[in-house]
Structures are given as C-alpha cells and as structure tokens.
Design a protein around this motif. Sequence first.
Motif, PDB file in Angstrom:
ATOM      1  N   ASP A   1     -48.547  31.871  51.399  1.00 18.37           N
ATOM      2  CA  ASP A   1     -47.499  32.412  50.534  1.00 18.37           C
ATOM      3  C   ASP A   1     -47.920  32.350  49.073  1.00 18.37           C
ATOM      4  O   ASP A   1     -47.763  33.306  48.315  1.00 18.37           O
ATOM      5  N   LEU A   2     -48.437  31.191  48.665  1.00 24.35           N
ATOM      6  CA  LEU A   2     -48.835  31.006  47.282  1.00 24.35           C
ATOM      7  C   LEU A   2     -50.144  31.708  46.973  1.00 24.35           C
ATOM      8  O   LEU A   2     -50.418  32.022  45.808  1.00 24.35           O
ATOM      9  N   ALA A   3     -50.931  31.980  47.970  1.00 21.04           N
ATOM     10  CA  ALA A   3     -52.234  32.615  47.748  1.00 21.04           C
ATOM     11  C   ALA A   3     -52.083  33.985  47.089  1.00 21.04           C
ATOM     12  O   ALA A   3     -52.908  34.379  46.258  1.00 21.04           O
ATOM     13  N   GLN A   4     -51.030  34.721  47.431  1.00 23.09           N
ATOM     14  CA  GLN A   4     -50.860  36.042  46.833  1.00 23.09           C
ATOM     15  C   GLN A   4     -50.532  35.936  45.351  1.00 23.09           C
ATOM     16  O   GLN A   4     -50.917  36.810  44.557  1.00 23.09           O
ATOM     17  N   VAL A   5     -49.853  34.859  44.946  1.00 20.11           N
ATOM     18  CA  VAL A   5     -49.603  34.641  43.523  1.00 20.11           C
ATOM     19  C   VAL A   5     -50.912  34.314  42.820  1.00 20.11           C
ATOM     20  O   VAL A   5     -51.212  34.848  41.746  1.00 20.11           O
ATOM     21  N   ASP A   6     -51.705  33.430  43.426  1.00 22.64           N
ATOM     22  CA  ASP A   6     -53.000  33.088  42.842  1.00 22.64           C
ATOM     23  C   ASP A   6     -53.901  34.316  42.724  1.00 22.64           C
ATOM     24  O   ASP A   6     -54.602  34.496  41.730  1.00 22.64           O
ATOM     25  N   THR A   7     -53.871  35.162  43.740  1.00 24.97           N
ATOM     26  CA  THR A   7     -54.690  36.379  43.715  1.00 24.97           C
ATOM     27  C   THR A   7     -54.273  37.289  42.571  1.00 24.97           C
ATOM     28  O   THR A   7     -55.124  37.859  41.868  1.00 24.97           O
ATOM     29  N   ALA A   8     -52.961  37.423  42.372  1.00 29.04           N
ATOM     30  CA  ALA A   8     -52.462  38.271  41.273  1.00 29.04           C
ATOM     31  C   ALA A   8     -52.859  37.704  39.918  1.00 29.04           C
ATOM     32  O   ALA A   8     -53.284  38.449  39.021  1.00 29.04           O
ATOM     33  N   LEU A   9     -52.736  36.386  39.766  1.00 28.63           N
ATOM     34  CA  LEU A   9     -53.134  35.758  38.503  1.00 28.63           C
ATOM     35  C   LEU A   9     -54.619  36.001  38.223  1.00 28.63           C
ATOM     36  O   LEU A   9     -55.000  36.362  37.096  1.00 28.63           O
ATOM     37  N   ALA A  10     -55.441  35.807  39.237  1.00 24.41           N
ATOM     38  CA  ALA A  10     -56.878  36.006  39.069  1.00 24.41           C
ATOM     39  C   ALA A  10     -57.200  37.452  38.712  1.00 24.41           C
ATOM     40  O   ALA A  10     -58.107  37.721  37.913  1.00 24.41           O
ATOM     41  N   ARG A  11     -56.457  38.389  39.290  1.00 22.16           N
ATOM     42  CA  ARG A  11     -56.720  39.801  39.026  1.00 22.16           C
ATOM     43  C   ARG A  11     -56.485  40.147  37.555  1.00 22.16           C
ATOM     44  O   ARG A  11     -57.268  40.891  36.940  1.00 22.16           O
ATOM     45  N   TYR A  12     -55.406  39.603  36.967  1.00 24.53           N
ATOM     46  CA  TYR A  12     -55.138  39.882  35.550  1.00 24.53           C
ATOM     47  C   TYR A  12     -56.252  39.344  34.659  1.00 24.53           C
ATOM     48  O   TYR A  12     -56.605  39.958  33.646  1.00 24.53           O
ATOM     49  N   ILE A  13     -56.817  38.196  35.027  1.00 23.47           N
ATOM     50  CA  ILE A  13     -57.937  37.646  34.264  1.00 23.47           C
ATOM     51  C   ILE A  13     -59.184  38.493  34.474  1.00 23.47           C
ATOM     52  O   ILE A  13     -59.865  38.886  33.514  1.00 23.47           O
TER      53      ILE A  13
END
Length: 411
Positions: free
Chosen positions: A27-39
């Motif tokens: 569940d939290l992995a998709q949030v982490d993925t989105a954060l990484a994408r913006y960086i």
Amino acid sequence: MMNHRLVVALLAIVLFQSGAPARPQQDLAQVDTALARYIDEGKIAGAVVLVLRDGRLAFQRAVGWADKDGGVRMGADAIFRIASETKPITSVAIMMLAEEKKLSLDDEVGKYLPAFEKTTVAVKTDTGLALVEAEHEITIRHLLTHTAGISYGTDSQVAPLYKAQGLGTAAGFGWYLADKSATACETVDRLGRLPFVAQPGDAYVYGYSTDVLGCIVEKVSGMSLDEFFRQRIVNPLRMPDTHFFPPRDKARRLATVYSVGEDGKIRRAPDGALGQGDYVEGPRKSFSGGAGLVTTARDYGRFLQMLLNRGELDGVRILSKKSVDEMTKNQVDDLYGTEGLGFGFGVETVETEGAKGPFPEGTYGGRGAYGCRYVVVPEAKMIIVVMVQLLPYATDFRDTIPELIYSTLAP
C-alpha cells in the motif's frame, strides 16, 4: 553517495520498527514510488511528507535534496518557509484573545489601528479609477475570513500605489515582508492608508488581512507577534523549530528554494524576495502574521493535531472546542467562489465530498506560496503535511501526494 530510493526504503523500515501503525508494504509502496518519480523527473528537488493518524505517526518520508547543488540530502528535520500556512496560527492567536475577552471578532479594526478608521476602495470607472469611501468599517471578522476587500496590492488598478509604499509588486509576489527594516505594524499602518479593492463583506479577497490581524495581536497583547507565538502557542505545543527567522545555529537546516526555468528544469532560486528570502541574513524585524514563519513538518503537524483535537494537545489546551469549531467551518457562505468549498478563520473548508480531490465534507486545510500544503481530515482522524520549497510553485506535487496518501491510508 546513497541513492534516494534506498533512503526511502530505510526510512520505511525505521518507521515500522518504531511503532508506527502497520500498513501493508504494498500500500505504501505506491506512495514511495510517486515521491521518487517527482525527484527523478526533476519536478522538485526534495520534500518532507508526514502523516498523523489517531494522533500517532502513520507515515513519514524525507526525499531528495535540501540543497541539491551542495549535495545535502533532505532530512526529516529540515526547516521550510511556509508563507501563508502562517495564517492559521495567527488566527488561533486572535481566537485566544477573543476567548480572554480582550477583543471581539465584531470589533472594528479602527479601534486598534487608527489608519483603518476610514478606509477607501478603488473602483474602476469609464474614465479610469476612482477612490470611494468604504461603506462601513472593516471588522476583525472580515480579516479572519478575507472579506475585508484587502488584496496583496498586485491588482492592476492599485499596483502602482502599493509599489510606492513598498508593498504589492515591491514585496516579491506581494506577500513577502521578511526583508523589511520596518516592523509589521509600521507596514500595516501604511497599508491602512491605501485603497482596497472591494467593499468590506462583499467579496472574498486574499491578501494582507492576516498581517493586519498580527498587528492587532501585538496591540492587544502588548507583545511582539514573535513573542506571543513563542509564549502562548509554540512553546506550549512543543514546536521548537518554529520561528519567524531561524536562529543562526539552525540556518543550515533551512531547505533551499528552487524555481523552474524556461527549459522546465529546476534550479536554485535567486536570493531575495523572489527566491531564498531574507530569513537568515536581514533585518529580522518584520513578523508577518500572514506569511512569515519557518517550521518543520513535525512542528506543524503538532499544531494541526491541536486543531484536530479541538484545541488541546498532550494535556495543554490552547483554545476551546467551540473556537476551533468556528475556525474550521465555512464562514463566508458562497463568497469563496469555488463550488463545494468554503473558508473559515484562516483555513479552507470542504463543504461537499469530492470538491477537493477525494477528501470528505468537514476536511479543512491550506497551502503556502513556497509549495507547502496541509490537510486535516477529522472523519479519518488524519493529518497530512507536505513540505517543499519551489517558488513560483509549478507542479501538481502537493495535490497528487496528499490525495494518494488519503486514498491509501483512509479506511
């Protein structure tokens, strides 16, 4: 140098081991993925995201860079300029004084600030611009709800007048006062002699209203706004990193401001009002109640937790439940101008589910010019704090991430 994806993963492990409420990793992995994408895509340099649920830490990430050029990674203790997210704290200060019967929300502002006894309004005519007297005096309630008619002075009809007084376009994007050698009350006195752009009570106009409130706090309390915040709000709520100007020993933790160039790439914003601001070097005299504070995600989360708890945190009561309820409900009927949304005392309110992303009715929040945003969802007992430094703000980060977090963590 450690890859930021690895940093995110390690932070997740620490949080789960520290007793944060468990959620499935996927569940939290998709949030982490989105954060990484913006960086990775260079839309932001770095950010801190914090989520509180039922009064406990549910999620926290520090991603990217606090200073990309200097090779300084973002830390959870990074300090951010929060601009208009100062407004709810100043509004709380006013409500505290109202509870103590030191002022009334329906008091006329001229009672405390003589320059506001007789104000004027700029009106467009066929032949140009006319200044007319305000039909009635501005009240503290008008200031709390941004219905006083006071803009940031960047409106074309008044911009030259404001610029001549060091306001409007002479103050960065309008709201910036950190470089002023004059006190905020001296600036507010000049403001009161300038024309406003709407009659009191007739329209929602975002602008210097909360700076005027900050000056009223000073006049009524006999303290500077800085001292009032420290004694009455910041220290009692244990918010040690919240300041108008960070102490010298904390300056290294102040995150760098970035801007987006014509090529679409982020780069360090310039010094001065349109970028880094005079928060470390400068006069340190103007305590802007509308846009002056710097803080951390943790500190601001504690302030919001007090509001979510309806005025109390860790046994310390700042406001009554009634006052918080008044602050966080729509006070402007349909003047706010966006269907399904309203405005309380210093906060935007959600009146209809779906009017602000997935958030339900009763949600409230706000944002600042540097890109920070907060969302309080009483129904889910959830607080979301997003801290970023991008001026002018030019990405959907602060909308997408809170919505994704709420959709992931809400029941």
